[in-house]
Design a protein around this motif. Structure first.
Motif, PDB file in Angstrom:
ATOM      1  N   SER A  21       0.821  -1.203   0.000  1.00 22.78           N
ATOM      2  CA  SER A  21       0.000   0.000   0.000  1.00 22.78           C
ATOM      3  C   SER A  21       0.862   1.263   0.000  1.00 22.78           C
ATOM      4  O   SER A  21       1.968   1.270   0.556  1.00 22.78           O
ATOM      5  CB  SER A  21      -0.886  -0.020   1.257  1.00 22.78           C
ATOM      6  OG  SER A  21      -1.310   1.251   1.618  1.00 22.78           O
ATOM      7  N   LEU A  22       0.343   2.308  -0.598  1.00 19.72           N
ATOM      8  CA  LEU A  22       1.027   3.601  -0.594  1.00 19.72           C
ATOM      9  C   LEU A  22       1.334   4.044   0.831  1.00 19.72           C
ATOM     10  O   LEU A  22       2.388   4.621   1.095  1.00 19.72           O
ATOM     11  CB  LEU A  22       0.163   4.655  -1.300  1.00 19.72           C
ATOM     12  CG  LEU A  22       0.699   6.081  -1.315  1.00 19.72           C
ATOM     13  CD1 LEU A  22       2.008   6.156  -2.120  1.00 19.72           C
ATOM     14  CD2 LEU A  22      -0.335   7.032  -1.895  1.00 19.72           C
ATOM     15  N   ASP A  23       0.430   3.748   1.758  1.00 17.56           N
ATOM     16  CA  ASP A  23       0.609   4.152   3.157  1.00 17.56           C
ATOM     17  C   ASP A  23       1.826   3.498   3.805  1.00 17.56           C
ATOM     18  O   ASP A  23       2.351   4.004   4.787  1.00 17.56           O
ATOM     19  CB  ASP A  23      -0.643   3.810   3.970  1.00 17.56           C
ATOM     20  CG  ASP A  23      -1.874   4.550   3.473  1.00 17.56           C
ATOM     21  OD1 ASP A  23      -1.730   5.686   2.985  1.00 17.56           O
ATOM     22  OD2 ASP A  23      -2.979   3.978   3.543  1.00 17.56           O
ATOM     23  N   LYS A  24       2.266   2.389   3.265  1.00 17.84           N
ATOM     24  CA  LYS A  24       3.407   1.668   3.841  1.00 17.84           C
ATOM     25  C   LYS A  24       4.725   2.001   3.151  1.00 17.84           C
ATOM     26  O   LYS A  24       5.770   1.495   3.533  1.00 17.84           O
ATOM     27  CB  LYS A  24       3.151   0.176   3.772  1.00 17.84           C
ATOM     28  CG  LYS A  24       1.866  -0.239   4.472  1.00 17.84           C
ATOM     29  CD  LYS A  24       2.070  -1.427   5.302  1.00 17.84           C
ATOM     30  CE  LYS A  24       0.758  -1.889   5.892  1.00 17.84           C
ATOM     31  NZ  LYS A  24       0.541  -1.484   7.221  1.00 17.84           N
ATOM     32  N   GLN A  89      -6.292  -0.679 -11.677  1.00 17.46           N
ATOM     33  CA  GLN A  89      -5.941  -1.342 -10.418  1.00 17.46           C
ATOM     34  C   GLN A  89      -5.017  -0.462  -9.574  1.00 17.46           C
ATOM     35  O   GLN A  89      -5.177  -0.377  -8.351  1.00 17.46           O
ATOM     36  CB  GLN A  89      -5.312  -2.698 -10.681  1.00 17.46           C
ATOM     37  CG  GLN A  89      -6.317  -3.692 -11.236  1.00 17.46           C
ATOM     38  CD  GLN A  89      -5.691  -5.020 -11.576  1.00 17.46           C
ATOM     39  OE1 GLN A  89      -4.532  -5.088 -11.976  1.00 17.46           O
ATOM     40  NE2 GLN A  89      -6.466  -6.091 -11.432  1.00 17.46           N
ATOM     41  N   LEU A  90      -4.081   0.190 -10.208  1.00 18.13           N
ATOM     42  CA  LEU A  90      -3.195   1.105  -9.491  1.00 18.13           C
ATOM     43  C   LEU A  90      -3.997   2.258  -8.895  1.00 18.13           C
ATOM     44  O   LEU A  90      -3.787   2.645  -7.750  1.00 18.13           O
ATOM     45  CB  LEU A  90      -2.112   1.633 -10.423  1.00 18.13           C
ATOM     46  CG  LEU A  90      -1.176   2.692  -9.843  1.00 18.13           C
ATOM     47  CD1 LEU A  90      -0.389   2.146  -8.661  1.00 18.13           C
ATOM     48  CD2 LEU A  90      -0.240   3.211 -10.918  1.00 18.13           C
ATOM     49  N   LEU A  95      -6.545   5.049  -4.245  1.00 17.30           N
ATOM     50  CA  LEU A  95      -7.758   5.534  -3.585  1.00 17.30           C
ATOM     51  C   LEU A  95      -8.037   4.820  -2.266  1.00 17.30           C
ATOM     52  O   LEU A  95      -8.722   5.357  -1.406  1.00 17.30           O
ATOM     53  CB  LEU A  95      -8.959   5.396  -4.523  1.00 17.30           C
ATOM     54  CG  LEU A  95      -8.923   6.298  -5.750  1.00 17.30           C
ATOM     55  CD1 LEU A  95     -10.088   5.985  -6.677  1.00 17.30           C
ATOM     56  CD2 LEU A  95      -8.906   7.762  -5.365  1.00 17.30           C
ATOM     57  N   ASP A  96      -7.491   3.624  -2.114  1.00 16.95           N
ATOM     58  CA  ASP A  96      -7.666   2.879  -0.863  1.00 16.95           C
ATOM     59  C   ASP A  96      -6.709   3.353   0.231  1.00 16.95           C
ATOM     60  O   ASP A  96      -6.782   2.880   1.359  1.00 16.95           O
ATOM     61  CB  ASP A  96      -7.467   1.379  -1.099  1.00 16.95           C
ATOM     62  CG  ASP A  96      -8.610   0.769  -1.892  1.00 16.95           C
ATOM     63  OD1 ASP A  96      -9.688   1.390  -1.964  1.00 16.95           O
ATOM     64  OD2 ASP A  96      -8.420  -0.334  -2.466  1.00 16.95           O
ATOM     65  N   SER A  97      -5.833   4.293  -0.098  1.00 18.50           N
ATOM     66  CA  SER A  97      -4.865   4.770   0.891  1.00 18.50           C
ATOM     67  C   SER A  97      -5.484   5.841   1.784  1.00 18.50           C
ATOM     68  O   SER A  97      -6.579   6.344   1.522  1.00 18.50           O
ATOM     69  CB  SER A  97      -3.623   5.339   0.196  1.00 18.50           C
ATOM     70  OG  SER A  97      -3.890   6.627  -0.306  1.00 18.50           O
TER      71      SER A  97
END
Length: 175
Positions: A21-24, A89-90, A95-97
Motif C-alpha cells: 500500500s502507498l501508506d506503507k 488497479q493502481l 484511492l484505498d490509501s
C-alpha cells in the motif's frame, strides 16, 4: 548517476505500489530500493506525493500528445480515459490509501490541466465569458474525474462509450 533519475524514482515507486500500500511506502524504503541517497531523492522531489503528482503529469502529457492527433473530440477524450482505465488497479490502490483526498485532488488537477492544454492546442475561441472559463474547467475536471473514478471502481471502463457520453455534456463550441 543516471540521466533520468526522476523516471527511475517514479518507476520504483510504481513497482513498490504493486507490492504494498502507498501508506506503507516511505521515502527511506523508496531510496533504498532505488539505491540512491536521500539527498538525490530530495533534489528531484519533495515527498512521495510529489512523485505521484509528477507521474500523473507525465501520463497526462503523454495522453495529450496522443489526443492532439485525434480526429475528433470524442477520440481525444477517449485516449485520456483509456490511459486512466489501463491503470485502473493502481488507481484503486491509490484511492484505498489514507491519502485518498490528496489523490482525488491530484486527479482533478491533472484532468483540468489536460483539458486546458487540449483547448489551447485546438485553438478554440472562447464562447464563455472569461470570468466563467475557470469555473467551467473546474466543473468539467471534477465531473470527468468523478465519473472516471466511479466507473473504474466498478470494473474495466469502455473509454469510447464514456467519452461519447461526457462529450455530450460539453458545449460544441468548445470542441
Amino acid at each position: 548517476m543516471p540521466a533520468d533519475m526522476k523516471n527511475i524514482i517514479a518507476h520504483t515507486l510504481l513497482d513498490l505500489m504493486q507490492q504494498k500500500s502507498l501508506d506503507k511506502i516511505t521515502v527511506k524504503s523508496l531510496i533504498d530500493t532505488c539505491g540512491i541517497s536521500r539527498q538525490t531523492f530530495y533534489y528531484h522531489f519533495q515527498d512521495i506525493m510529489d512523485v505521484l503528482s509528477w507521474i500523473m503529469k507525465q501520463a497526462a502529457t503523454n495522453a495529450l500528445e496522443q489526443s492532439l492527433k485525434a480526429q475528433s473530440p470524442e477520440e481525444a477524450l477517449s485516449i485520456f480515459l483509456s490511459s486512466a482505465s489501463t491503470n485502473r488497479q493502481l488507481i484503486q490502490r491509490l484511492l484505498d490509501s489514507q491519502r485518498r483526498a490528496q489523490i482525488e485532488e491530484l486527479f482533478v488537477q491533472t484532468t483540468k490541466k489536460y483539458l486546458v492544454d487540449l483547448l489551447l492546442h485546438r485553438s478554440v475561441s472562447a464562447v464563455l465569458p472569461y470570468a466563467n472559463v475557470d469555473t467551467a474547467l473546474d466543473f468539467w475536471a471534477f465531473g470527468i474525474t468523478g465519473v472516471l473514478l466511479n466507473s473504474s471502481s466498478k470494473g474495466p471502463v469502455d473509454a469510447q462509450k464514456l467519452a461519447a457520453q461526457i462529450i455530450q455534456l460539453i458545449p460544441r463550441e468548445l470542441l
